[in-house]
Design an enzyme around this catalytic site. Sequence first.
Site, PDB file in Angstrom:
ATOM      1  N   SER A   1       0.852  -1.190   0.000  1.00  0.00           N
ATOM      2  CA  SER A   1       0.000   0.000   0.000  1.00  0.00           C
ATOM      3  C   SER A   1       0.884   1.234   0.000  1.00  0.00           C
ATOM      4  O   SER A   1       2.100   1.142  -0.052  1.00  0.00           O
ATOM      5  CB  SER A   1      -0.896   0.033   1.248  1.00  0.00           C
ATOM      6  OG  SER A   1      -0.079   0.030   2.412  1.00  0.00           O
TER       7      SER A   1
ATOM      8  N   GLY B   1       5.316  -2.888   1.119  1.00  0.00           N
ATOM      9  CA  GLY B   1       5.262  -4.130   0.361  1.00  0.00           C
ATOM     10  C   GLY B   1       6.113  -4.047  -0.896  1.00  0.00           C
ATOM     11  O   GLY B   1       7.148  -3.376  -0.918  1.00  0.00           O
ATOM     12  N   ALA B   2       5.664  -4.704  -1.959  1.00  0.00           N
ATOM     13  CA  ALA B   2       6.441  -4.761  -3.202  1.00  0.00           C
ATOM     14  C   ALA B   2       6.771  -3.377  -3.747  1.00  0.00           C
ATOM     15  O   ALA B   2       7.840  -3.169  -4.333  1.00  0.00           O
ATOM     16  CB  ALA B   2       5.680  -5.573  -4.244  1.00  0.00           C
ATOM     17  N   ALA B   3       5.882  -2.409  -3.552  1.00  0.00           N
ATOM     18  CA  ALA B   3       6.116  -1.041  -4.047  1.00  0.00           C
ATOM     19  C   ALA B   3       7.353  -0.405  -3.417  1.00  0.00           C
ATOM     20  O   ALA B   3       7.942   0.514  -3.998  1.00  0.00           O
ATOM     21  CB  ALA B   3       4.891  -0.178  -3.792  1.00  0.00           C
TER      22      ALA B   3
ATOM     23  N   TYR C   1      -2.857   0.954  -3.347  1.00  0.00           N
ATOM     24  CA  TYR C   1      -4.041   1.494  -2.685  1.00  0.00           C
ATOM     25  C   TYR C   1      -3.615   2.275  -1.451  1.00  0.00           C
ATOM     26  O   TYR C   1      -2.519   2.107  -0.932  1.00  0.00           O
ATOM     27  CB  TYR C   1      -5.030   0.379  -2.328  1.00  0.00           C
ATOM     28  CG  TYR C   1      -4.477  -0.636  -1.357  1.00  0.00           C
ATOM     29  CD1 TYR C   1      -4.691  -0.506   0.017  1.00  0.00           C
ATOM     30  CD2 TYR C   1      -3.730  -1.715  -1.803  1.00  0.00           C
ATOM     31  CE1 TYR C   1      -4.165  -1.425   0.916  1.00  0.00           C
ATOM     32  CE2 TYR C   1      -3.202  -2.635  -0.919  1.00  0.00           C
ATOM     33  CZ  TYR C   1      -3.427  -2.486   0.435  1.00  0.00           C
ATOM     34  OH  TYR C   1      -2.901  -3.393   1.319  1.00  0.00           O
TER      35      TYR C   1
END
EC number: 4.1.1.11
Length: 117
Positions: free
Chosen positions: A25, A73-75, A58
């Site tokens: 997110s 996270g991945a971001a 999001y």
Amino acid sequence: MQITLMKGKIHRASVTEADLHYEGSISIDRTLLEAAGMVINERVEIYNVETGTRFATYVIEAPPMSGTMSLNGAAARLVMPGDKIIIVAYASFDEAEAKKFKPHVVRVDRDNRILAS
């Protein structure tokens, strides 16, 4: 016919944190969310000004007036603390609504404090 327009934008925010091990997110200072007309769980596009990378995630809420702009996270692999990013939310409107609609644009300083909206 539906037309997709920019609904809200936070322009040139500074990434304060990149937390790979947090659920994916973007955590955004509640004050900025409200000024940009964005809501929790809304899909947003992130544009990294430093690298040109563009991706979607999001929104989750960070404490008001904290200046928080944390990619999770991945971001977190796509930014570094200090990077300038643009956060954009879009919405669909019918043609008549689209002609009248005015987006919320929030410009911030290097500490993610509102300069103009």
